[in-house]
Design an enzyme around this catalytic site. Structure first.
Site, PDB file in Angstrom:
ATOM      1  N   ASP A  38      43.044  13.667 -32.045  1.00  0.00           N
ATOM      2  CA  ASP A  38      43.412  14.449 -33.230  1.00  0.00           C
ATOM      3  C   ASP A  38      44.919  14.289 -33.514  1.00  0.00           C
ATOM      4  OD1 ASP A  38      42.891  16.332 -35.238  1.00  0.00           O
ATOM      5  OD2 ASP A  38      43.216  18.059 -33.930  1.00  0.00           O
ATOM      6  N   THR A  80      41.778  26.292 -33.080  1.00  0.00           N
ATOM      7  CA  THR A  80      42.420  27.548 -32.694  1.00  0.00           C
ATOM      8  C   THR A  80      41.423  28.583 -32.159  1.00  0.00           C
ATOM      9  OG1 THR A  80      44.088  27.108 -34.370  1.00  0.00           O
ATOM     10  CG2 THR A  80      43.956  29.368 -33.560  1.00  0.00           C
ATOM     11  N   GLY A 105      41.986  22.912 -40.113  1.00  0.00           N
ATOM     12  CA  GLY A 105      42.376  24.311 -40.248  1.00  0.00           C
ATOM     13  C   GLY A 105      41.191  25.222 -40.482  1.00  0.00           C
ATOM     14  N   GLY A 124      46.131  26.877 -37.243  1.00  0.00           N
ATOM     15  CA  GLY A 124      46.458  28.155 -36.610  1.00  0.00           C
ATOM     16  C   GLY A 124      45.709  29.304 -37.266  1.00  0.00           C
ATOM     17  N   GLU A 161      45.254  10.920 -42.972  1.00  0.00           N
ATOM     18  CA  GLU A 161      45.477  12.145 -43.749  1.00  0.00           C
ATOM     19  C   GLU A 161      46.307  11.840 -44.990  1.00  0.00           C
ATOM     20  OE1 GLU A 161      46.561  15.645 -41.511  1.00  0.00           O
ATOM     21  OE2 GLU A 161      47.926  16.313 -43.091  1.00  0.00           O
ATOM     22  N   VAL A 211      37.525  22.496 -35.639  1.00  0.00           N
ATOM     23  CA  VAL A 211      37.679  23.853 -35.111  1.00  0.00           C
ATOM     24  C   VAL A 211      38.522  23.754 -33.841  1.00  0.00           C
ATOM     25  CG1 VAL A 211      36.483  25.882 -34.205  1.00  0.00           C
ATOM     26  CG2 VAL A 211      35.414  24.517 -36.016  1.00  0.00           C
TER      27      VAL A 211
HETATM   28 ZN   LIG Z   1      44.361  19.247 -38.094  1.00  0.00          ZN
END
Ligand SMILES: [Zn+2]
Length: 285
Positions: free
Chosen positions: A83, A234, A210, A182, A135, A232
């Site tokens: 990641d 946090t 997120g 977060g 991204e 997934v």
């Molecule tokens: Zn990310």
């Protein structure tokens, strides 16, 4: 079965109209809980590590050995994904070690630099059949306090997507549509119009980052609008630390470390079971 690529798992997801969860892990308890849930639901699953989690667990070879050892006797498709990596040399190490998917996050760079770095990673990974996620746009982070217009400006511009995908050759694209990493201070507002426009302009599988704190109906709508991979992180990290916190408080004289941390496995499993139901990937082998 041997680890599979992100590309193959997301192609099936796109065709079947469901999402596949990508779950961050940092050790044995959470990794096993994620695999327990996927096995129980007969679901494909993406296990992923941040760059710092790879270092924590002893490097890419240690992580690959762990996940291969835990999953090669299972009948479910398991992807091992890196990641948010920014260093192509580190990504190359993970590719060489046996990761089946990597993310190059060059989104801090200019558009043209992002393309150049992403292309470099794709050409390296492709020789070993490893998938690449990139991204476009900037996802919010927990440290960032930005106003609405800055938030909009950081979102993925749909018009850039076809050019970016064609020039990089990526297998999956993380798009910024209003989520952040977060915990959220207030409920996130996802830009579904933007997502729908992006989906209409490209066939590349899309990735939602997120995910922790996104309302459940928004997950379902995101998948209906074309998201294929849902990250997934946090929520599981919090689950592990909360488990340990409660056990330490409740068993102050316990000396067996496994009795303090081991419950994280079942607690993570329960979260992932629920996510698999929500994303619709159960039974999709
Ligand atoms: Zn990310």
């Amino acid at each position: 079965m041997p680890l599979v690529t992100l590309k193959s798992v997301l192609a099936d997801a796109q065709q079947g109209g469901y999402g596949v969860g990508a779950f961050n892990f940092n050790g044995i308890e959470d990794a096993r809980g994620i695999l327990d849930a996927a096995t129980e639901k007969r679901s494909p699953v993406i296990l992923m590590t941040s760059v710092s989690a790879v270092a924590y667990m002893g490097g890419p070879r240690a992580v690959v050995g762990l996940i291969r050892g835990l999953s090669d006797h299972l009948e479910i498709p398991v992807v091992l994904h890196l990641d948010h990596a920014e260093d192509p040399r580190f990504i190359a190490q993970c590719v060489d070690s046996g990761y089946t998917s990597v993310m190059i996050d060059a989104s801090k760079l200019s558009y043209e630099e992002n393309i150049a770095v992403t292309r470099e990673v794709v050409s390296y990974a492709r020789r070993l059949g490893v998938s690449v996620e990139a991204e476009l746009g900037r996802l919010g982070g927990r440290e960032e306090q930005v106003n609405v217009s800055a938030r909009e400006a950081a979102m993925t511009d749909p018009a850039d997507v076809p050019d970016f995908v064609a020039r990089t050759g990526i297998d999956a694209l993380a798009v910024a549509i209003g989520t952040a990493h977060g915990f959220y201070k207030e409920e996130p507002k996802l830009d579904f119009d933007r997502l729908t426009r992006i989906r209409s302009l490209t066939d590349v599988p899309l990735v939602l980052h997120g995910g922790t704190g996104v309302p459940e109906p928004d997950f379902i709508r995101s998948i209906q609008c074309g998201m294929a991979k849902i990250n997934v992180g946090t929520e599981l990290k919090y689950c592990c630390s909360q488990t340990v916190r409660e056990n330490v408080a409740g068993k102050p004289t316990e000396i067996d470390i496994r009795k303090l941390v081991g419950d994280a496995r079942t607690n993570c499993r329960d979260i992932v079971l629920h996510k698999i139901d929500l994303f619709g990937s159960g039974g999709k082998l």
